[in-house]
Design a protein around this motif. Structure first.
Motif, PDB file in Angstrom:
ATOM      1  N   LYS A 116       0.829  -1.206   0.000  1.00  0.00           N
ATOM      2  CA  LYS A 116       0.000   0.000   0.000  1.00  0.00           C
ATOM      3  C   LYS A 116       0.863   1.254   0.000  1.00  0.00           C
ATOM      4  O   LYS A 116       0.579   2.225  -0.721  1.00  0.00           O
ATOM      5  CB  LYS A 116      -0.917  -0.014   1.226  1.00  0.00           C
ATOM      6  N   ILE A 117       1.952   1.241   0.756  1.00  0.00           N
ATOM      7  CA  ILE A 117       2.868   2.382   0.794  1.00  0.00           C
ATOM      8  C   ILE A 117       3.492   2.606  -0.580  1.00  0.00           C
ATOM      9  O   ILE A 117       3.576   3.743  -1.064  1.00  0.00           O
ATOM     10  CB  ILE A 117       3.951   2.168   1.874  1.00  0.00           C
ATOM     11  N   LYS A 118       3.927   1.522  -1.245  1.00  0.00           N
ATOM     12  CA  LYS A 118       4.528   1.654  -2.574  1.00  0.00           C
ATOM     13  C   LYS A 118       3.531   2.238  -3.564  1.00  0.00           C
ATOM     14  O   LYS A 118       3.869   3.101  -4.376  1.00  0.00           O
ATOM     15  CB  LYS A 118       5.037   0.304  -3.075  1.00  0.00           C
ATOM     16  N   LYS A 119       2.285   1.789  -3.492  1.00  0.00           N
ATOM     17  CA  LYS A 119       1.242   2.280  -4.392  1.00  0.00           C
ATOM     18  C   LYS A 119       1.008   3.777  -4.159  1.00  0.00           C
ATOM     19  O   LYS A 119       0.920   4.565  -5.105  1.00  0.00           O
ATOM     20  CB  LYS A 119      -0.052   1.503  -4.167  1.00  0.00           C
ATOM     21  N   ILE A 120       0.925   4.162  -2.892  1.00  0.00           N
ATOM     22  CA  ILE A 120       0.688   5.574  -2.570  1.00  0.00           C
ATOM     23  C   ILE A 120       1.879   6.429  -2.988  1.00  0.00           C
ATOM     24  O   ILE A 120       1.701   7.548  -3.501  1.00  0.00           O
ATOM     25  CB  ILE A 120       0.359   5.731  -1.067  1.00  0.00           C
ATOM     26  N   GLU A 121       3.093   5.915  -2.785  1.00  0.00           N
ATOM     27  CA  GLU A 121       4.279   6.657  -3.210  1.00  0.00           C
ATOM     28  C   GLU A 121       4.297   6.825  -4.721  1.00  0.00           C
ATOM     29  O   GLU A 121       4.671   7.893  -5.239  1.00  0.00           O
ATOM     30  CB  GLU A 121       5.548   5.953  -2.743  1.00  0.00           C
ATOM     31  N   LYS A 122       3.889   5.805  -5.463  1.00  0.00           N
ATOM     32  CA  LYS A 122       3.836   5.891  -6.933  1.00  0.00           C
ATOM     33  C   LYS A 122       2.812   6.936  -7.355  1.00  0.00           C
ATOM     34  O   LYS A 122       3.084   7.769  -8.230  1.00  0.00           O
ATOM     35  CB  LYS A 122       3.485   4.520  -7.518  1.00  0.00           C
ATOM     36  N   GLU A 123       1.612   6.910  -6.723  1.00  0.00           N
ATOM     37  CA  GLU A 123       0.584   7.903  -7.031  1.00  0.00           C
ATOM     38  C   GLU A 123       1.078   9.308  -6.707  1.00  0.00           C
ATOM     39  O   GLU A 123       0.851  10.260  -7.470  1.00  0.00           O
ATOM     40  CB  GLU A 123      -0.702   7.628  -6.246  1.00  0.00           C
ATOM     41  N   ASN A 124       1.758   9.447  -5.587  1.00  0.00           N
ATOM     42  CA  ASN A 124       2.291  10.740  -5.169  1.00  0.00           C
ATOM     43  C   ASN A 124       3.300  11.251  -6.196  1.00  0.00           C
ATOM     44  O   ASN A 124       3.286  12.437  -6.565  1.00  0.00           O
ATOM     45  CB  ASN A 124       2.929  10.597  -3.789  1.00  0.00           C
ATOM     46  N   LYS A 125       4.157  10.367  -6.687  1.00  0.00           N
ATOM     47  CA  LYS A 125       5.157  10.749  -7.687  1.00  0.00           C
ATOM     48  C   LYS A 125       4.474  11.201  -8.978  1.00  0.00           C
ATOM     49  O   LYS A 125       4.850  12.221  -9.577  1.00  0.00           O
ATOM     50  CB  LYS A 125       6.102   9.577  -7.955  1.00  0.00           C
ATOM     51  N   GLU A 126       3.432  10.446  -9.409  1.00  0.00           N
ATOM     52  CA  GLU A 126       2.703  10.808 -10.626  1.00  0.00           C
ATOM     53  C   GLU A 126       2.004  12.154 -10.457  1.00  0.00           C
ATOM     54  O   GLU A 126       2.001  12.992 -11.378  1.00  0.00           O
ATOM     55  CB  GLU A 126       1.685   9.723 -10.975  1.00  0.00           C
ATOM     56  N   LEU A 127       1.415  12.392  -9.301  1.00  0.00           N
ATOM     57  CA  LEU A 127       0.740  13.663  -9.056  1.00  0.00           C
ATOM     58  C   LEU A 127       1.726  14.829  -9.045  1.00  0.00           C
ATOM     59  O   LEU A 127       1.420  15.924  -9.533  1.00  0.00           O
ATOM     60  CB  LEU A 127      -0.053  13.608  -7.747  1.00  0.00           C
ATOM     61  N   ARG A 128       2.923  14.612  -8.518  1.00  0.00           N
ATOM     62  CA  ARG A 128       3.947  15.669  -8.535  1.00  0.00           C
ATOM     63  C   ARG A 128       4.359  16.001  -9.978  1.00  0.00           C
ATOM     64  O   ARG A 128       4.568  17.170 -10.323  1.00  0.00           O
ATOM     65  CB  ARG A 128       5.163  15.246  -7.717  1.00  0.00           C
ATOM     66  N   GLU A 129       4.473  14.962 -10.803  1.00  0.00           N
ATOM     67  CA  GLU A 129       4.816  15.187 -12.217  1.00  0.00           C
ATOM     68  C   GLU A 129       3.704  15.973 -12.904  1.00  0.00           C
ATOM     69  O   GLU A 129       3.984  16.901 -13.680  1.00  0.00           O
ATOM     70  CB  GLU A 129       5.058  13.850 -12.936  1.00  0.00           C
ATOM     71  N   GLN A 130       2.448  15.593 -12.624  1.00  0.00           N
ATOM     72  CA  GLN A 130       1.325  16.323 -13.218  1.00  0.00           C
ATOM     73  C   GLN A 130       1.311  17.772 -12.747  1.00  0.00           C
ATOM     74  O   GLN A 130       1.007  18.691 -13.514  1.00  0.00           O
ATOM     75  CB  GLN A 130      -0.006  15.641 -12.864  1.00  0.00           C
ATOM     76  N   LEU A 131       1.653  17.993 -11.487  1.00  0.00           N
ATOM     77  CA  LEU A 131       1.690  19.344 -10.941  1.00  0.00           C
ATOM     78  C   LEU A 131       2.782  20.165 -11.633  1.00  0.00           C
ATOM     79  O   LEU A 131       2.570  21.343 -11.968  1.00  0.00           O
ATOM     80  CB  LEU A 131       1.920  19.293  -9.427  1.00  0.00           C
ATOM     81  N   LYS A 132       3.948  19.543 -11.859  1.00  0.00           N
ATOM     82  CA  LYS A 132       5.018  20.246 -12.578  1.00  0.00           C
ATOM     83  C   LYS A 132       4.554  20.643 -13.974  1.00  0.00           C
ATOM     84  O   LYS A 132       4.825  21.747 -14.453  1.00  0.00           O
ATOM     85  CB  LYS A 132       6.258  19.363 -12.673  1.00  0.00           C
ATOM     86  N   MET A 133       3.853  19.709 -14.637  1.00  0.00           N
ATOM     87  CA  MET A 133       3.352  19.988 -15.989  1.00  0.00           C
ATOM     88  C   MET A 133       2.351  21.138 -15.944  1.00  0.00           C
ATOM     89  O   MET A 133       2.379  22.036 -16.803  1.00  0.00           O
ATOM     90  CB  MET A 133       2.697  18.743 -16.585  1.00  0.00           C
ATOM     91  N   ALA A 134       1.485  21.123 -14.943  1.00  0.00           N
ATOM     92  CA  ALA A 134       0.475  22.186 -14.831  1.00  0.00           C
ATOM     93  C   ALA A 134       1.145  23.526 -14.553  1.00  0.00           C
ATOM     94  O   ALA A 134       0.749  24.555 -15.125  1.00  0.00           O
ATOM     95  CB  ALA A 134      -0.526  21.857 -13.734  1.00  0.00           C
ATOM     96  N   TYR A 135       2.141  23.542 -13.689  1.00  0.00           N
ATOM     97  CA  TYR A 135       2.880  24.782 -13.432  1.00  0.00           C
ATOM     98  C   TYR A 135       3.561  25.277 -14.711  1.00  0.00           C
ATOM     99  O   TYR A 135       3.624  26.484 -14.987  1.00  0.00           O
ATOM    100  CB  TYR A 135       3.921  24.586 -12.329  1.00  0.00           C
ATOM    101  N   GLY A 136       4.093  24.341 -15.482  1.00  0.00           N
ATOM    102  CA  GLY A 136       4.742  24.710 -16.752  1.00  0.00           C
ATOM    103  C   GLY A 136       3.742  25.343 -17.707  1.00  0.00           C
ATOM    104  O   GLY A 136       4.033  26.337 -18.374  1.00  0.00           O
TER     105      GLY A 136
END
Length: 126
Positions: free
Chosen positions: A100-120
């Motif tokens: 569950k921790i690995k899954k949440i960490e993966k989702e968190n990483k994907e959301l950070r990437e999406q946030l970077k894209m949105a900021y861009g």
């Protein structure tokens, strides 16, 4: 007239007290067994109304209490079964939580990437 023998009288008193103590202890143990109570020196002594030292000093009574106490320790109570199940399932629970921790960490990483894209995208519009 027969002579009074103090020694014989003391021996008879001692043997009657010993028999009475044995009877009290037997009754206390039987009550605890029927009530499915814990059998140990404290519970037997308090229920029989005798001192713990008396139970320890009579080897036959001591062996009986120790045997019954050990038998009760080996019997599985519902609380013990739950504890054993918890211990047995501990590894499975840990593995599940790690997944569950690995899954949440993966989702968190994907959301950070999406946030970077949105900021861009927002930065390009400015």
């Amino acid at each position: 007239m027969a002579r009074y023998n103090r020694t014989d009288h003391m021996k008879s008193i001692h043997s009657s007290r010993k028999a009475q103590t044995q009877r009290k202890v037997d009754e206390a143990i039987q009550k605890l067994v029927r009530a499915k109570g814990k059998i140990n020196f404290n519970s037997v002594a308090s229920l029989a109304g005798v001192a713990k030292a008396t139970l320890y000093n009579h080897s036959d009574i001591r062996e009986r209490i120790e045997t019954l106490r050990d038998q009760q320790a080996n019997v599985s109570h519902p609380e013990m079964l739950k504890y054993k199940m918890d211990q047995n399932n501990k590894d499975a629970i840990i593995a599940s939580l790690q997944r569950k921790i690995k899954k949440i960490e993966k989702e968190n990483k994907e959301l950070r990437e999406q946030l970077k894209m949105a900021y861009g995208e927002i930065y390009k519009k400015i």
